[in-house]
Design a protein around this motif. Structure first.
Motif, short mmCIF file in Angstrom:
data_model
loop_
_atom_site.label_atom_id
_atom_site.label_comp_id
_atom_site.label_asym_id
_atom_site.label_seq_id
_atom_site.Cartn_x
_atom_site.Cartn_y
_atom_site.Cartn_z
N LYS A 1 -139.94 -5.20 -18.75
CA LYS A 1 -140.89 -6.20 -18.25
C LYS A 1 -142.06 -5.50 -17.56
N SER A 2 -141.78 -4.45 -16.82
CA SER A 2 -142.84 -3.71 -16.13
C SER A 2 -143.80 -3.05 -17.12
N VAL A 3 -143.25 -2.47 -18.19
CA VAL A 3 -144.10 -1.86 -19.22
C VAL A 3 -145.01 -2.92 -19.81
N ASN A 4 -144.44 -4.07 -20.14
CA ASN A 4 -145.22 -5.17 -20.72
C ASN A 4 -146.31 -5.62 -19.76
N GLU A 5 -145.99 -5.78 -18.49
CA GLU A 5 -146.99 -6.19 -17.50
C GLU A 5 -148.08 -5.14 -17.35
N ASP A 6 -147.71 -3.87 -17.40
CA ASP A 6 -148.70 -2.80 -17.30
C ASP A 6 -149.66 -2.82 -18.48
N VAL A 7 -149.13 -3.08 -19.67
CA VAL A 7 -149.98 -3.16 -20.86
C VAL A 7 -150.95 -4.34 -20.73
N LEU A 8 -150.44 -5.47 -20.31
CA LEU A 8 -151.31 -6.65 -20.14
C LEU A 8 -152.37 -6.40 -19.07
N THR A 9 -152.01 -5.74 -18.00
CA THR A 9 -152.97 -5.39 -16.96
C THR A 9 -154.03 -4.44 -17.49
N LEU A 10 -153.61 -3.47 -18.28
CA LEU A 10 -154.56 -2.53 -18.88
C LEU A 10 -155.55 -3.28 -19.79
N LEU A 11 -155.04 -4.19 -20.58
CA LEU A 11 -155.91 -4.98 -21.47
C LEU A 11 -156.92 -5.80 -20.67
N ARG A 12 -156.48 -6.34 -19.56
CA ARG A 12 -157.33 -7.20 -18.75
C ARG A 12 -158.34 -6.41 -17.92
N THR A 13 -157.90 -5.29 -17.36
CA THR A 13 -158.75 -4.56 -16.41
C THR A 13 -159.53 -3.41 -17.02
N SER A 14 -159.05 -2.88 -18.13
CA SER A 14 -159.71 -1.73 -18.73
C SER A 14 -159.64 -1.81 -20.26
N PRO A 15 -160.39 -2.74 -20.84
CA PRO A 15 -160.28 -2.92 -22.29
C PRO A 15 -160.68 -1.67 -23.08
N ILE A 16 -161.59 -0.87 -22.56
CA ILE A 16 -162.00 0.35 -23.27
C ILE A 16 -160.82 1.32 -23.34
N ARG A 17 -160.13 1.49 -22.21
CA ARG A 17 -158.96 2.37 -22.16
C ARG A 17 -157.85 1.83 -23.08
N ALA A 18 -157.66 0.51 -23.06
CA ALA A 18 -156.65 -0.11 -23.91
C ALA A 18 -156.99 0.12 -25.39
N GLU A 19 -158.27 0.05 -25.72
CA GLU A 19 -158.69 0.28 -27.10
C GLU A 19 -158.44 1.73 -27.51
N GLN A 20 -158.68 2.66 -26.60
CA GLN A 20 -158.38 4.08 -26.88
C GLN A 20 -156.89 4.26 -27.16
N LEU A 21 -156.08 3.66 -26.32
CA LEU A 21 -154.63 3.77 -26.48
C LEU A 21 -154.20 3.15 -27.81
N GLY A 22 -154.74 1.99 -28.14
CA GLY A 22 -154.42 1.33 -29.40
C GLY A 22 -154.82 2.17 -30.61
N ARG A 23 -156.00 2.80 -30.53
CA ARG A 23 -156.46 3.66 -31.62
C ARG A 23 -155.52 4.85 -31.80
N LEU A 24 -155.13 5.46 -30.69
CA LEU A 24 -154.20 6.59 -30.76
C LEU A 24 -152.84 6.17 -31.34
N MET A 25 -152.38 4.98 -30.94
CA MET A 25 -151.11 4.48 -31.48
C MET A 25 -151.19 4.34 -33.00
N ASN A 26 -152.31 3.81 -33.48
CA ASN A 26 -152.48 3.66 -34.93
C ASN A 26 -152.53 5.02 -35.62
N LEU A 27 -153.25 5.98 -35.03
CA LEU A 27 -153.33 7.32 -35.61
C LEU A 27 -151.96 7.99 -35.68
#
Length: 136
Positions: A66-92
């Motif tokens: 649950k904490s991991v999920n909340e952290d991901v949602l917080t990242l998406l909400r507060t730092s969309p650029i960082r979240a996008e970087q993480l998502g791009r790396l996940m895809n790569l």
């Protein structure tokens, strides 16, 4: 997020260790981790002491997930650029959590394989996050 991932990894390892040492009655000839994975079912007959341990480990794992999920949602909400970087790396890296979770439910894996796969995915996400932090 790093702490949440570390906690989830620790809790998953604890669950694997707990289930690996379970001694089942002679009428059940397959170890717990070797049974085919089916969410919410499976032969687990635990002694009271082991059941209390299982409850503790399972509760910690549910909380850390649950904490991991909340952290991901917080990242998406507060730092969309960082979240996008993480998502791009996940895809790569070929990390697709949806596809992996769907594979768990197809019925072709044992409980041990599902737990090992989930553990490896958590470790891969942790490495990816560390790499992203080093880049910035």
């Amino acid at each position: 997020m790093r702490r949440s991932l570390s906690d989830a990894i620790r809790d998953t390892e604890d669950l694997i260790r707990l289930l690996a040492r379970q001694q089942l009655p002679a009428s059940i000839d397959i170890p717990v981790l070797a049974h085919e994975f089916r969410y919410g079912s499976g032969p687990m007959l635990l002694e009271m002491r082991d059941f209390i341990q299982f409850q503790d480990v399972y509760s910690r794992l549910a909380f850390s997930a649950k904490s991991v999920n909340e952290d991901v949602l917080t990242l998406l909400r507060t730092s969309p650029i960082r979240a996008e970087q993480l998502g791009r790396l996940m895809n790569l890296e070929g990390l697709n959590p949806t596809a992996q979770i769907n594979e768990f439910y197809r019925g072709s894996m044992s409980t041990g394989q599902v737990l090992d796969s989930a553990l490896e995915a958590l470790k891969a996400y942790q490495r990816l996050l560390e790499r992203l932090n080093l880049q910035n």
